[in-house]
Design an enzyme around this catalytic site. Structure first.
Site, PDB file in Angstrom:
ATOM      1  N   THR A  12       0.974  -0.943   0.172  1.00 54.00           N
ATOM      2  CA  THR A  12      -0.041  -0.074  -0.073  1.00 54.00           C
ATOM      3  C   THR A  12       0.717   1.460   0.369  1.00 54.00           C
ATOM      4  O   THR A  12       0.569   2.432  -0.251  1.00 54.00           O
ATOM      5  CB  THR A  12      -0.729   0.026   1.490  1.00 54.00           C
ATOM      6  OG1 THR A  12      -1.665  -0.856   0.910  1.00 54.00           O
ATOM      7  CG2 THR A  12      -1.653   1.349   1.653  1.00 54.00           C
ATOM      8  N   ASP A  67       1.729  -6.985  -3.954  1.00 52.18           N
ATOM      9  CA  ASP A  67       0.994  -7.134  -3.615  1.00 52.18           C
ATOM     10  C   ASP A  67       1.103  -7.706  -2.035  1.00 52.18           C
ATOM     11  O   ASP A  67       1.450  -9.509  -2.811  1.00 52.18           O
ATOM     12  CB  ASP A  67      -0.340  -6.675  -3.288  1.00 52.18           C
ATOM     13  CG  ASP A  67      -1.919  -7.266  -2.453  1.00 52.18           C
ATOM     14  OD1 ASP A  67      -2.049  -5.669  -2.131  1.00 52.18           O
ATOM     15  OD2 ASP A  67      -2.319  -7.852  -1.904  1.00 52.18           O
ATOM     16  N   SER A  68       0.869  -8.193  -0.910  1.00 51.65           N
ATOM     17  CA  SER A  68       1.417  -8.647   0.536  1.00 51.65           C
ATOM     18  C   SER A  68       0.599  -9.918   0.320  1.00 51.65           C
ATOM     19  O   SER A  68       1.065 -10.630   0.449  1.00 51.65           O
ATOM     20  CB  SER A  68       1.225  -7.680   1.314  1.00 51.65           C
ATOM     21  OG  SER A  68       0.135  -7.396   1.787  1.00 51.65           O
ATOM     22  N   SER A  69      -0.737  -9.309  -0.874  1.00 50.96           N
ATOM     23  CA  SER A  69      -1.400 -11.488  -0.798  1.00 50.96           C
ATOM     24  C   SER A  69      -0.767 -12.272  -2.007  1.00 50.96           C
ATOM     25  O   SER A  69      -0.718 -12.922  -1.091  1.00 50.96           O
ATOM     26  CB  SER A  69      -2.538 -10.131  -0.569  1.00 50.96           C
ATOM     27  OG  SER A  69      -2.889  -9.936  -2.231  1.00 50.96           O
ATOM     28  N   THR A  99       1.044  -4.854   4.288  1.00 47.19           N
ATOM     29  CA  THR A  99       0.675  -5.128   5.814  1.00 47.19           C
ATOM     30  C   THR A  99       0.551  -6.219   5.910  1.00 47.19           C
ATOM     31  O   THR A  99       0.711  -7.326   7.087  1.00 47.19           O
ATOM     32  CB  THR A  99      -0.318  -4.023   6.505  1.00 47.19           C
ATOM     33  OG1 THR A  99      -1.097  -4.089   5.705  1.00 47.19           O
ATOM     34  CG2 THR A  99       0.304  -2.424   6.532  1.00 47.19           C
ATOM     35  N   ASP A 100      -0.051  -6.796   5.487  1.00 46.90           N
ATOM     36  CA  ASP A 100      -1.098  -8.268   5.201  1.00 46.90           C
ATOM     37  C   ASP A 100      -0.298  -9.462   5.828  1.00 46.90           C
ATOM     38  O   ASP A 100      -1.119 -10.575   6.880  1.00 46.90           O
ATOM     39  CB  ASP A 100      -2.027  -8.323   4.168  1.00 46.90           C
ATOM     40  CG  ASP A 100      -3.879  -7.125   3.934  1.00 46.90           C
ATOM     41  OD1 ASP A 100      -3.331  -6.897   5.030  1.00 46.90           O
ATOM     42  OD2 ASP A 100      -4.106  -7.603   3.227  1.00 46.90           O
TER      43      ASP A 100
END
Length: 206
Positions: A12, A67-69, A99-100
């Site tokens: 993000t 993206d962290s996912s 962050t995830d």
């Protein structure tokens, strides 16, 4: 002057637009340079400025902005390899990450990068640096400052919302507040206010 390596993996902190999408590392570096006190790759306003270099996360020579996912165990290994390849050139390291899954990456890196003599600090944000109201700038500046000015810090950590947490003790606790991370079973290693306050008794020995 200390020199900090900033590895931009995505997340993000580097997103822009509606819907949010990650910007390339070169565009993100330009945005960082436009922030107050961060021009020319330096954190200004300190007794001794900190030099920092932003580089993209690469896999097999190809730039990856994730993206962290989308992070997986192979990425943990690749991040560790990229940090190790630059280890001798820099005084400290910051990994910008979504962050995830930041807590998972920090924990994995704490085992992949054993025997550290320099800090490795993961950070990110709940709101992108491109937004007017954001937590990205203080998290970025705080992480770089701790990585560049705390030579006694020799482990993998997460820095978020003024708290420096041991990487393998930290967990995401809130998806909406700036205070997104905590370490319920271990005190913060440091708190950043008008000056950083480090709990040296809690730090791992070098």
């Amino acid at each position: 002057m200390s020199n900090v390596y900033v590895l931009y993996t995505g997340g993000t902190i580097g997103c822009i637009g509606k819907p949010l999408a990650p910007m390339p590392a070169s565009q993100f570096a330009q945005l960082v340079a436009s922030m107050p006190g961060l021009a020319q790759g330096q954190v200004a306003g300190l007794d001794v400025p900190i030099q920092f270099t932003i580089e993209p996360y690469t896999v097999g020579g190809q730039v990856q902005t994730l993206d962290s996912s989308n992070m997986n165990p192979a990425d943990w290994v690749n991040i560790a390899i990229q940090l190790a390849a630059n280890y001798a050139k820099y005084d400290g390291f910051v990994v910008l990450h979504g962050t995830d899954t930041m807590g998972f990456t920090a924990s994995a890196l704490s085992f992949l990068l054993q025997g550290l003599s320099k800090p490795v600090i993961l950070t990110g944000s709940q709101i992108p640096l491109s937004s007017t109201l954001n937590d990205a700038l203080p998290n970025l500046v705080g992480a770089i400052t701790l990585a560049g000015k705390q030579p006694a810090l020799a482990e993998v950590c997460i820095y978020f919302d003024s708290l420096l947490l041991r990487g393998n003790r930290a967990v995401k606790v809130n998806a909406n507040q700036f205070a997104a991370f905590n370490s319920p079973n271990y005190p913060p290693l440091a708190t950043v206010g008008t000056i950083p306050t480090v709990n040296t008794a809690l730090l791992l020995p070098i």
